[in-house]
Design a protein around this motif. Structure first.
Motif, mmCIF file in Angstrom:
data_model
loop_
_atom_site.group_PDB
_atom_site.id
_atom_site.type_symbol
_atom_site.label_atom_id
_atom_site.label_comp_id
_atom_site.label_asym_id
_atom_site.label_seq_id
_atom_site.Cartn_x
_atom_site.Cartn_y
_atom_site.Cartn_z
ATOM 1 N N SER A 79 0.939 -1.260 -0.038
ATOM 2 C CA SER A 79 0.135 0.081 0.052
ATOM 3 C C SER A 79 0.805 1.220 -0.066
ATOM 4 N N GLY A 80 1.982 1.061 0.589
ATOM 5 C CA GLY A 80 2.850 2.279 0.574
ATOM 6 C C GLY A 80 3.363 2.735 -0.647
ATOM 7 N N LEU A 81 3.393 1.744 -1.691
ATOM 8 C CA LEU A 81 3.953 2.233 -3.259
ATOM 9 C C LEU A 81 2.928 3.127 -3.837
ATOM 10 N N LYS A 82 1.603 2.480 -3.550
ATOM 11 C CA LYS A 82 0.554 3.603 -4.097
ATOM 12 C C LYS A 82 0.535 4.979 -3.506
ATOM 13 N N THR A 83 0.763 5.139 -2.332
ATOM 14 C CA THR A 83 0.977 6.428 -1.818
ATOM 15 C C THR A 83 2.263 7.096 -2.485
ATOM 16 N N PHE A 84 3.294 6.341 -2.404
ATOM 17 C CA PHE A 84 4.523 6.880 -3.199
ATOM 18 C C PHE A 84 4.085 7.464 -4.466
ATOM 19 N N ALA A 85 3.374 6.563 -5.174
ATOM 20 C CA ALA A 85 3.104 7.061 -6.549
ATOM 21 C C ALA A 85 2.049 8.249 -6.551
ATOM 22 N N ALA A 86 1.336 8.203 -5.600
ATOM 23 C CA ALA A 86 0.507 9.466 -5.739
ATOM 24 C C ALA A 86 1.231 10.719 -5.558
ATOM 25 N N ASN A 87 2.251 10.530 -4.441
ATOM 26 C CA ASN A 87 3.239 11.694 -4.272
ATOM 27 C C ASN A 87 3.952 12.103 -5.410
ATOM 28 N N THR A 88 4.488 11.194 -6.118
ATOM 29 C CA THR A 88 5.342 11.519 -7.220
ATOM 30 C C THR A 88 4.526 11.879 -8.488
ATOM 31 N N ILE A 89 3.485 11.538 -8.535
ATOM 32 C CA ILE A 89 2.585 12.056 -9.802
ATOM 33 C C ILE A 89 2.070 13.565 -9.440
ATOM 34 N N ARG A 90 1.944 13.887 -8.099
ATOM 35 C CA ARG A 90 1.598 15.215 -7.668
ATOM 36 C C ARG A 90 2.667 16.073 -7.740
ATOM 37 N N ASP A 91 3.933 15.661 -7.501
ATOM 38 C CA ASP A 91 5.099 16.722 -7.563
ATOM 39 C C ASP A 91 5.801 16.492 -8.911
ATOM 40 N N ASN A 92 5.345 15.681 -9.800
ATOM 41 C CA ASN A 92 6.046 15.841 -11.253
ATOM 42 C C ASN A 92 5.202 16.022 -12.573
ATOM 43 N N GLY A 93 4.011 16.495 -12.384
ATOM 44 C CA GLY A 93 3.142 16.766 -13.373
ATOM 45 C C GLY A 93 2.790 15.249 -14.053
ATOM 46 N N ASN A 94 2.000 15.482 -15.237
ATOM 47 C CA ASN A 94 1.320 14.273 -15.741
ATOM 48 C C ASN A 94 1.534 14.595 -17.229
ATOM 49 N N ASP A 95 2.562 14.835 -17.860
ATOM 50 C CA ASP A 95 2.753 14.553 -19.254
ATOM 51 C C ASP A 95 3.242 13.085 -19.499
ATOM 52 N N THR A 124 6.491 11.584 -18.486
ATOM 53 C CA THR A 124 6.553 11.536 -17.091
ATOM 54 C C THR A 124 5.767 10.091 -16.461
ATOM 55 N N GLN A 125 4.715 10.227 -16.996
ATOM 56 C CA GLN A 125 3.709 9.040 -16.749
ATOM 57 C C GLN A 125 4.373 7.586 -16.747
ATOM 58 N N ALA A 126 4.834 7.622 -18.018
ATOM 59 C CA ALA A 126 5.400 6.078 -18.284
ATOM 60 C C ALA A 126 6.611 5.956 -17.586
ATOM 61 N N ASN A 127 7.325 7.150 -17.153
ATOM 62 C CA ASN A 127 8.462 7.109 -16.396
ATOM 63 C C ASN A 127 8.119 6.370 -14.953
ATOM 64 N N ILE A 128 6.937 6.911 -14.482
ATOM 65 C CA ILE A 128 6.475 6.790 -13.220
ATOM 66 C C ILE A 128 6.007 5.261 -13.208
ATOM 67 N N ALA A 129 5.463 4.677 -14.281
ATOM 68 C CA ALA A 129 5.040 3.401 -14.665
ATOM 69 C C ALA A 129 5.875 2.348 -14.300
ATOM 70 N N TYR A 130 7.258 2.933 -15.073
ATOM 71 C CA TYR A 130 8.097 1.925 -15.203
ATOM 72 C C TYR A 130 9.102 1.802 -13.670
ATOM 73 N N ALA A 131 9.124 2.927 -13.184
ATOM 74 C CA ALA A 131 9.800 2.955 -11.711
ATOM 75 C C ALA A 131 8.804 1.998 -10.808
ATOM 76 N N PHE A 132 7.564 2.193 -10.845
ATOM 77 C CA PHE A 132 6.703 1.489 -9.854
ATOM 78 C C PHE A 132 6.832 -0.267 -10.346
ATOM 79 N N GLN A 133 6.743 -0.329 -11.539
ATOM 80 C CA GLN A 133 6.644 -1.927 -12.006
ATOM 81 C C GLN A 133 7.981 -2.485 -11.423
ATOM 82 N N GLU A 134 9.108 -1.672 -11.657
ATOM 83 C CA GLU A 134 10.354 -2.309 -11.315
ATOM 84 C C GLU A 134 10.372 -2.591 -9.654
ATOM 85 N N ALA A 135 9.775 -1.678 -9.220
ATOM 86 C CA ALA A 135 9.833 -1.707 -7.520
ATOM 87 C C ALA A 135 9.213 -3.045 -7.171
ATOM 88 N N VAL A 136 8.087 -3.238 -7.773
ATOM 89 C CA VAL A 136 6.969 -4.342 -7.588
ATOM 90 C C VAL A 136 7.965 -5.696 -7.949
#
Ligand code: KG4
Ligand code: ZN
Length: 337
Positions: free
Chosen positions: A212-228, A231-243
């Motif tokens: 559940s912490g990863l989801k919160t981390f993702a929410a904060n990362t999306i909030r702080d880095n915009g949503n082009d 960037t979204q693809a990079n966040i998805a990449y980092a999330f999947q890599e972590a799981v």
């Protein structure tokens, strides 16, 4: 022995026929994904009603596909739990009634045992004992498997399941439900090195998970880095890599702890390409073997229920007429075969 299998625990109606000599003879699947998409998740009452609509036509289709008559069916297996109670009741009532009308035995199957045994629908089948990583939308479990029904749970998620974390993060990224496969697709366009997600609970001993912490981390990362898009693809990449990394670390630990060399992964998230590839690399390094279900049998389906039911009916395990759905049902409470 030939078994009709029925899966209705969540939002997929799955029907299949498995024969001990001929293998899988037919399988039919109807996914309710479109029905629930507008709500961003499964609506239990809608799920039950849709199972009612689809179950009989799908049974007829599976029987026709296998050129099979009721006389040729030796038993009926249905998912008895865990899952949504209304959805389970549809499969259990239809399965139990059909078996009664046909004068054949019925057996209730544990949904996660179905997932766990799904790789055995294909060759080569994993030999016992092995470690199973079960990663679905509702459960994440590390299991030591000595045989059918001989399960020791080594670890499980203390909060969200891995699939649930995929779905919730996908929702934050504006993807449709269920977002797991869509997030994986978006991650393909991501670049490494932009974001570093934590690897929850890997810094302490044990085999439990927390996502559940990863989801919160993702929410904060999306909030702080915009949503082009990039960037979204990079966040998805980092999330999947972590799981994937977290699951990998825990698998390595479970194999070391038990001295086993065979690993099975199953459940919806085992369809994830990145996970399959990384685990294959790990097992090559460890001179062990990894087994997955074929992709279509990673997510919910009737084939895995027909197979698990076949094994249990073969062992003479039969369900009485008063059988009930079991929305909560611990995997390690099952009898051995
Ligand atoms: O096993 P399953 O069909 O249902 C349960 O028993 O829960 O698993 C569904 C889960 C969903 O959370 C879905 O997003 C996830 O499996 N899933 C994936 C992928 N395909 C399905 N997650 C990540 N990558 C995928 N390719
Ligand atoms: Zn499932």
């Amino acid at each position: 022995m030939r078994v009709l299998g029925i899966e209705t625990s969540c939002d997929e109606t799955g029907i299949a026929i498995y024969d001990g000599e001929l293998g899988l003879m037919s399988h039919q699947l109807y996914s309710q994904v479109k029905l629930h998409a507008d709500y961003g998740g499964v609506v239990p009452e809608l799920a039950s009603r849709d199972h009612v609509r689809k179950i009989v036509p799908l049974i007829k289709a599976a029987m026709a596909e296998a050129h099979c008559t009721p006389e040729q069916i030796d038993g009926v297996a249905f998912t008895q739990g865990p899952g949504l109670v209304g959805a389970l009741l549809v499969g259990a009532s239809v399965g139990r009634s059909l078996a009664y009308a046909w004068g054949k035995p019925a057996v209730g199957v544990h949904h996660m045992e179905g997932h766990l045994l799904a790789p055995m629908l294909d060759e080569p089948k994993p030999e016992f004992p092995f470690i199973a990583l079960l990663v679905s939308g509702g459960h994440t479990m590390m299991v030591k498997v000595e045989g059918i029904g001989r399960y020791e749970i080594l670890g499980e998620s203390v909060d969200d399941a891995a699939g649930e974390a995929f779905d919730k993060t996908a929702k934050l990224l504006g993807l449709d439900y269920p977002g797991g496969p869509l997030l994986a697709k978006l991650a393909d366009q991501g670049e490494p090195g932009h974001f570093q997600f934590p690897r929850p609970m890997t810094d302490r001993p044990g085999l439990d998970f927390s996502f559940s912490g990863l989801k919160t981390f993702a929410a904060n990362t999306i909030r702080d880095n915009g949503n082009d898009h990039q960037t979204q693809a990079n966040i998805a990449y980092a999330f999947q890599e972590a799981v994937v990394d977290t699951l990998l670390i825990k698998c390595r630990r479970a194999l070391e702890q038990t001295g086993l060399k065979r690993l099975v992964i199953a459940g919806g998230v085992s369809a994830n390409k990145e996970l399959r590839q990384k685990l294959a690399e790990l097992m090559k390094k460890q001179r062990g073997q990894v087994f997955y279900p074929r992709t279509e049998f990673c997510t919910d389906n009737g084939a895995m229920i027909a197979y698990a039911g076949y094994q249990r009916l073969l062992a003479g395990q039969i369900e009485g007429l008063s059988s009930k759905a079991k929305p909560r049902w611990p995997l390690d409470s099952l009898p051995p075969v």
